[in-house]
Design an enzyme around this catalytic site. Structure first.
Site, PDB file in Angstrom:
ATOM      1  N   GLY A 135      17.045  29.639  36.707  1.00 51.07           N
ATOM      2  CA  GLY A 135      16.448  30.160  35.476  1.00 51.07           C
ATOM      3  C   GLY A 135      16.471  31.686  35.457  1.00 51.07           C
ATOM      4  N   TYR A 136      15.867  32.223  34.420  1.00 50.42           N
ATOM      5  CA  TYR A 136      15.908  33.674  34.179  1.00 50.42           C
ATOM      6  C   TYR A 136      15.340  34.476  35.362  1.00 50.42           C
ATOM      7  N   ILE A 137      14.113  34.197  35.733  1.00 50.73           N
ATOM      8  CA  ILE A 137      13.478  35.002  36.794  1.00 50.73           C
ATOM      9  C   ILE A 137      13.957  34.537  38.176  1.00 50.73           C
ATOM     10  N   ASP A 166      17.258  22.913  40.854  1.00 48.11           N
ATOM     11  CA  ASP A 166      17.077  23.093  39.404  1.00 48.11           C
ATOM     12  C   ASP A 166      17.622  21.839  38.722  1.00 48.11           C
ATOM     13  N   LYS A 217       8.182  26.815  29.636  1.00 47.50           N
ATOM     14  CA  LYS A 217       7.485  28.088  29.396  1.00 47.50           C
ATOM     15  C   LYS A 217       7.343  28.495  27.932  1.00 47.50           C
ATOM     16  N   SER A 247       1.124  33.440  34.846  1.00 46.62           N
ATOM     17  CA  SER A 247       1.403  34.255  33.661  1.00 46.62           C
ATOM     18  C   SER A 247       0.152  35.016  33.225  1.00 46.62           C
ATOM     19  N   TYR A 249       0.497  25.596  27.284  1.00 49.62           N
ATOM     20  CA  TYR A 249       1.287  26.224  28.350  1.00 49.62           C
ATOM     21  C   TYR A 249       0.376  27.025  29.283  1.00 49.62           C
ATOM     22  N   LYS A 267      -0.788  26.651  33.474  1.00 52.73           N
ATOM     23  CA  LYS A 267      -0.744  27.690  34.515  1.00 52.73           C
ATOM     24  C   LYS A 267      -2.114  27.840  35.160  1.00 52.73           C
ATOM     25  N   PHE A 313       3.706  39.722  33.506  1.00 54.24           N
ATOM     26  CA  PHE A 313       3.456  40.167  32.136  1.00 54.24           C
ATOM     27  C   PHE A 313       4.698  39.822  31.302  1.00 54.24           C
ATOM     28  N   ARG A 321       1.480  36.601  13.747  1.00 47.07           N
ATOM     29  CA  ARG A 321       1.796  35.272  14.284  1.00 47.07           C
ATOM     30  C   ARG A 321       0.506  34.674  14.860  1.00 47.07           C
TER      31      ARG A 321
HETATM   32  P1  NAD Z   1      13.396  29.550  32.862  1.00 45.38           P
HETATM   33  O1  NAD Z   1      13.187  28.424  31.921  1.00 45.38           O
HETATM   34  O2  NAD Z   1      14.527  30.475  32.622  1.00 45.38           O
HETATM   35  O3  NAD Z   1      13.517  28.997  34.358  1.00 45.38           O
HETATM   36  C1  NAD Z   1      12.878  27.824  34.791  1.00 45.38           C
HETATM   37  C2  NAD Z   1      13.919  26.981  35.492  1.00 45.38           C
HETATM   38  O4  NAD Z   1      13.301  25.786  35.960  1.00 45.38           O
HETATM   39  C3  NAD Z   1      15.059  26.541  34.559  1.00 45.38           C
HETATM   40  O5  NAD Z   1      16.283  26.845  35.174  1.00 45.38           O
HETATM   41  C4  NAD Z   1      14.855  25.038  34.387  1.00 45.38           C
HETATM   42  O6  NAD Z   1      16.081  24.367  34.232  1.00 45.38           O
HETATM   43  C5  NAD Z   1      14.122  24.687  35.674  1.00 45.38           C
HETATM   44  N1  NAD Z   1      13.228  23.527  35.591  1.00 45.38           N
HETATM   45  C6  NAD Z   1      12.279  23.262  34.656  1.00 45.38           C
HETATM   46  N2  NAD Z   1      11.654  22.123  34.926  1.00 45.38           N
HETATM   47  C7  NAD Z   1      12.207  21.625  36.072  1.00 45.38           C
HETATM   48  C8  NAD Z   1      11.984  20.472  36.856  1.00 45.38           C
HETATM   49  N3  NAD Z   1      11.078  19.558  36.525  1.00 45.38           N
HETATM   50  N4  NAD Z   1      12.736  20.288  37.967  1.00 45.38           N
HETATM   51  C9  NAD Z   1      13.668  21.197  38.319  1.00 45.38           C
HETATM   52  N5  NAD Z   1      13.928  22.300  37.602  1.00 45.38           N
HETATM   53  C10 NAD Z   1      13.205  22.517  36.496  1.00 45.38           C
HETATM   54  O7  NAD Z   1      12.027  30.363  32.934  1.00 45.38           O
HETATM   55  P2  NAD Z   1      11.729  31.769  33.589  1.00 45.38           P
HETATM   56  O8  NAD Z   1      11.534  32.749  32.498  1.00 45.38           O
HETATM   57  O9  NAD Z   1      12.696  32.056  34.666  1.00 45.38           O
HETATM   58  O10 NAD Z   1      10.294  31.465  34.194  1.00 45.38           O
HETATM   59  C11 NAD Z   1      10.122  31.054  35.530  1.00 45.38           C
HETATM   60  C12 NAD Z   1       8.665  30.738  35.768  1.00 45.38           C
HETATM   61  O11 NAD Z   1       7.880  31.887  35.442  1.00 45.38           O
HETATM   62  C13 NAD Z   1       8.125  29.602  34.882  1.00 45.38           C
HETATM   63  O12 NAD Z   1       7.220  28.842  35.649  1.00 45.38           O
HETATM   64  C14 NAD Z   1       7.400  30.329  33.785  1.00 45.38           C
HETATM   65  O13 NAD Z   1       6.358  29.569  33.241  1.00 45.38           O
HETATM   66  C15 NAD Z   1       6.877  31.562  34.500  1.00 45.38           C
HETATM   67  N6  NAD Z   1       6.657  32.703  33.604  1.00 45.38           N
HETATM   68  C16 NAD Z   1       7.670  33.134  32.798  1.00 45.38           C
HETATM   69  C17 NAD Z   1       7.448  34.182  31.914  1.00 45.38           C
HETATM   70  C18 NAD Z   1       8.550  34.649  30.994  1.00 45.38           C
HETATM   71  O14 NAD Z   1       8.251  35.314  30.019  1.00 45.38           O
HETATM   72  N7  NAD Z   1       9.816  34.401  31.254  1.00 45.38           N
HETATM   73  C19 NAD Z   1       6.213  34.820  31.861  1.00 45.38           C
HETATM   74  C20 NAD Z   1       5.199  34.364  32.714  1.00 45.38           C
HETATM   75  C21 NAD Z   1       5.440  33.292  33.582  1.00 45.38           C
HETATM   76  C1  UD1 Z   2       4.568  35.244  24.827  1.00 47.67           C
HETATM   77  C2  UD1 Z   2       3.639  34.133  25.198  1.00 47.67           C
HETATM   78  C3  UD1 Z   2       3.264  34.260  26.674  1.00 47.67           C
HETATM   79  C4  UD1 Z   2       4.504  34.341  27.533  1.00 47.67           C
HETATM   80  C5  UD1 Z   2       5.365  35.508  27.056  1.00 47.67           C
HETATM   81  C6  UD1 Z   2       6.651  35.561  27.801  1.00 47.67           C
HETATM   82  C7  UD1 Z   2       2.414  33.672  23.123  1.00 47.67           C
HETATM   83  C8  UD1 Z   2       1.089  33.708  22.434  1.00 47.67           C
HETATM   84  N1  UD1 Z   2       2.450  34.178  24.373  1.00 47.67           N
HETATM   85  O1  UD1 Z   2       3.860  36.453  24.944  1.00 47.67           O
HETATM   86  O2  UD1 Z   2       2.502  33.146  27.067  1.00 47.67           O
HETATM   87  O3  UD1 Z   2       4.141  34.545  28.898  1.00 47.67           O
HETATM   88  O4  UD1 Z   2       5.685  35.286  25.675  1.00 47.67           O
HETATM   89  O5  UD1 Z   2       7.267  36.810  27.677  1.00 47.67           O
HETATM   90  O6  UD1 Z   2       3.391  33.213  22.584  1.00 47.67           O
HETATM   91  N2  UD1 Z   2       7.087  39.841  18.095  1.00 47.67           N
HETATM   92  C9  UD1 Z   2       7.505  40.150  16.823  1.00 47.67           C
HETATM   93  N3  UD1 Z   2       8.546  39.446  16.299  1.00 47.67           N
HETATM   94  C10 UD1 Z   2       9.202  38.461  16.993  1.00 47.67           C
HETATM   95  C11 UD1 Z   2       8.763  38.160  18.296  1.00 47.67           C
HETATM   96  C12 UD1 Z   2       7.692  38.865  18.822  1.00 47.67           C
HETATM   97  O7  UD1 Z   2       6.947  41.035  16.171  1.00 47.67           O
HETATM   98  O8  UD1 Z   2      10.129  37.853  16.450  1.00 47.67           O
HETATM   99  C13 UD1 Z   2       5.965  40.626  18.673  1.00 47.67           C
HETATM  100  C14 UD1 Z   2       4.750  39.775  19.010  1.00 47.67           C
HETATM  101  O9  UD1 Z   2       3.887  39.683  17.916  1.00 47.67           O
HETATM  102  C15 UD1 Z   2       4.166  40.559  20.195  1.00 47.67           C
HETATM  103  C16 UD1 Z   2       5.392  41.168  20.881  1.00 47.67           C
HETATM  104  O10 UD1 Z   2       6.431  41.158  19.903  1.00 47.67           O
HETATM  105  O11 UD1 Z   2       3.362  41.609  19.734  1.00 47.67           O
HETATM  106  C17 UD1 Z   2       5.861  40.359  22.091  1.00 47.67           C
HETATM  107  O12 UD1 Z   2       6.025  39.006  21.707  1.00 47.67           O
HETATM  108  P1  UD1 Z   2       6.656  37.918  22.698  1.00 47.67           P
HETATM  109  O13 UD1 Z   2       7.923  38.429  23.292  1.00 47.67           O
HETATM  110  O14 UD1 Z   2       6.700  36.624  21.994  1.00 47.67           O
HETATM  111  O15 UD1 Z   2       5.620  37.871  23.918  1.00 47.67           O
HETATM  112  P2  UD1 Z   2       4.028  37.586  23.898  1.00 47.67           P
HETATM  113  O16 UD1 Z   2       3.586  37.100  22.585  1.00 47.67           O
HETATM  114  O17 UD1 Z   2       3.349  38.759  24.488  1.00 47.67           O
END
Ligand code: NAD
Ligand code: UD1
Length: 340
Positions: free
Chosen positions: A10-12, A31, A88, A128, A152, A156, A181, A298
């Site tokens: 995945g991304y992170i 994965d 997520k 998160s 969601y 967490k 964040f 939103r």
């Molecule tokens: P992502 O969706 O890109 O990566 C998650 C990976 O897990 C994917 O590759 C998916 O295929 C895999 N996956 C999901 N369910 C599975 C399962 N049951 N078995 C095996 N693989 C599975 O997400 P990400 O952005 O890389 O996030 C990673 C973690 O960080 C997640 O737990 C997410 O909730 C948390 N997180 C993400 C963000 C964000 O904004 N990206 C913010 C806060 C927390």
């Molecule tokens: C969202 C999730 C949070 C998650 C995070 C991942 C919600 C309420 N929270 O946070 O749980 O961990 O994504 O990065 O959904 N915005 C616009 N136009 C758009 C999209 C976003 O104006 O099309 C604004 C939003 O109002 C916000 C900022 O951009 O002020 C960031 O938005 P977003 O990237 O969706 O993240 P969060 O809402 O902070």
């Protein structure tokens, strides 16, 4: 060390996998590809110049997990697990909460059960900033009240609570919880980044597609918040900084942790940017236009969110080194890759 990453394509997870490989560690990736592509594995290998052990499967399949752990442990002991796998998307979690409980909570229970059986008790969990009570003043500190407002976020928080109980009952578990964040940006190679597919909900992926002309103008969700320009302020953290935060957490967890178990850290920059500031930064950095219009707020959004970074700085000796321009440049470079 040998580190197993759930959700490692995945991304992170993919960025963290690159950091681990570049630091000379062995990685094992699990994965089920529900939100990633197998091409990410090839790109990680291209970037790092070495192969990764990859197992396609679901963490909710204990037989599969057991098999992977046993097979890998026969070669070399697994030192720790970083647990990224999960769903997520906030909006999806409101539509399909049971799916989120199933994948995130039940999936974590399966992982913990198999780790316990296999005597692997070092764990880093991806949490998160969404667990914080939105009514708390910013910056959010690790001990601030929690009150997730969507399924969601609930998953967490429930997992965090489970990990606290687990460590209290069985202190041989060694657990770190990282609260991310707003991750943004992409790997500097342009080969790895976030590819949400469809219409993205998050700001940066939407900006990328709007700037490329693939989607209509960005809707800026509200310009009447109590912030300097009226638009929402967030703590955007470069995904490579975030990946390095995991390296620091791993080191502290395995060498010199304190009394607290689990230990919780915010991973953020400690600085917020508004939506309009991000649009401006993106336009300037990449010399492109981001078409946008002001729209209604939103549902569920808050005005401010940014991290207190003191604890991570002090105990992990880690802080971010990349800024908003790096995020804008790297996500744009990644966005050009799929044009070729
Ligand atoms: P992502 O969706 O890109 O990566 C998650 C990976 O897990 C994917 O590759 C998916 O295929 C895999 N996956 C999901 N369910 C599975 C399962 N049951 N078995 C095996 N693989 C599975 O997400 P990400 O952005 O890389 O996030 C990673 C973690 O960080 C997640 O737990 C997410 O909730 C948390 N997180 C993400 C963000 C964000 O904004 N990206 C913010 C806060 C927390
Ligand atoms: C969202 C999730 C949070 C998650 C995070 C991942 C919600 C309420 N929270 O946070 O749980 O961990 O994504 O990065 O959904 N915005 C616009 N136009 C758009 C999209 C976003 O104006 O099309 C604004 C939003 O109002 C916000 C900022 O951009 O002020 C960031 O938005 P977003 O990237 O969706 O993240 P969060 O809402 O902070």
């Amino acid at each position: 060390m040998k580190i197993l990453l759930t959700g490692g394509l995945g991304y992170i997870g993919s960025h963290t996998c690159i950091c681990l490989k570049e630091a000379g560690h062995d990685t094992v990736v699990i994965d089920n590809l529900c939100n990633s592509k197998i091409s990410v594995k090839d790109n990680i290998e291209k970037i790092t110049g070495s192969e990764i052990a990859f197992y396609e499967g679901d963490i909710r399949d204990r037989g599969f997990l057991r098999d992977v752990f046993q097979r890998e442990q026969r070669k070399q002991k697994i030192d720790a697990v970083i647990h990224f796998a999960g769903h997520k998307a906030v909006a999806d979690s409101v539509e399909e909460p049971i799916d989120y409980f199933e994948n995130n909570i039940a999936g974590t229970i399966d992982l913990l059960a198999v780790m316990e059986e296999e005597n692997i008790r070092n764990l880093i969990f991806s949490s998160s900033a969404t667990v914080y009570d939105p009514k708390s003043p910013v910056p959010y500190k690790e001990n601030d009240p929690k009150s997730p407002v969507n399924p969601y976020g609930e998953t967490k928080y429930i997992i965090e609570r489970m990990l606290c109980s687990l460590a209290a009952s069985k202190p041989s578990w060694n657990i770190v919880i990282l609260r991310y964040f707003n991750p943004a940006g992409a790997h500097k190679s342009g080969l790895i980044g976030e590819d949400p597919g469809g219409i993205p909900n998050n700001l940066f992926p939407y900006i990328l597609k709007a700037a490329k002309g693939e989607l209509p103008a960005l809707s800026v969700f509200g310009n009447d918040y109590p912030t300097p320009d009226g638009t929402g302020v967030r703590d955007y953290i470069h995904v490579s900084d975030l990946a390095e935060g995991h390296m620091a957490a791993l080191k502290t967890m395995l060498t010199g942790r304190g009394e607290e178990n689990p230990t919780v850290y915010n991973l953020g920059t400690g600085r917020g940017y508004s939506v309009l500031e991000i649009i401006e930064a993106f336009e300037k950095t990449n010399n492109v236009k981001v078409p946008y219009m002001i729209a209604a707020r939103r549902a569920g959004d808050i005005a401010w969110s940014f991290a207190s970074t003191e604890k991570a700085k002090k105990e992990l000796h880690w802080e971010t080194t990349r800024g908003i321009y790096d995020m804008c440049r790297d996500i744009w470079r990644f966005g050009q890759e799929d044009l070729v």
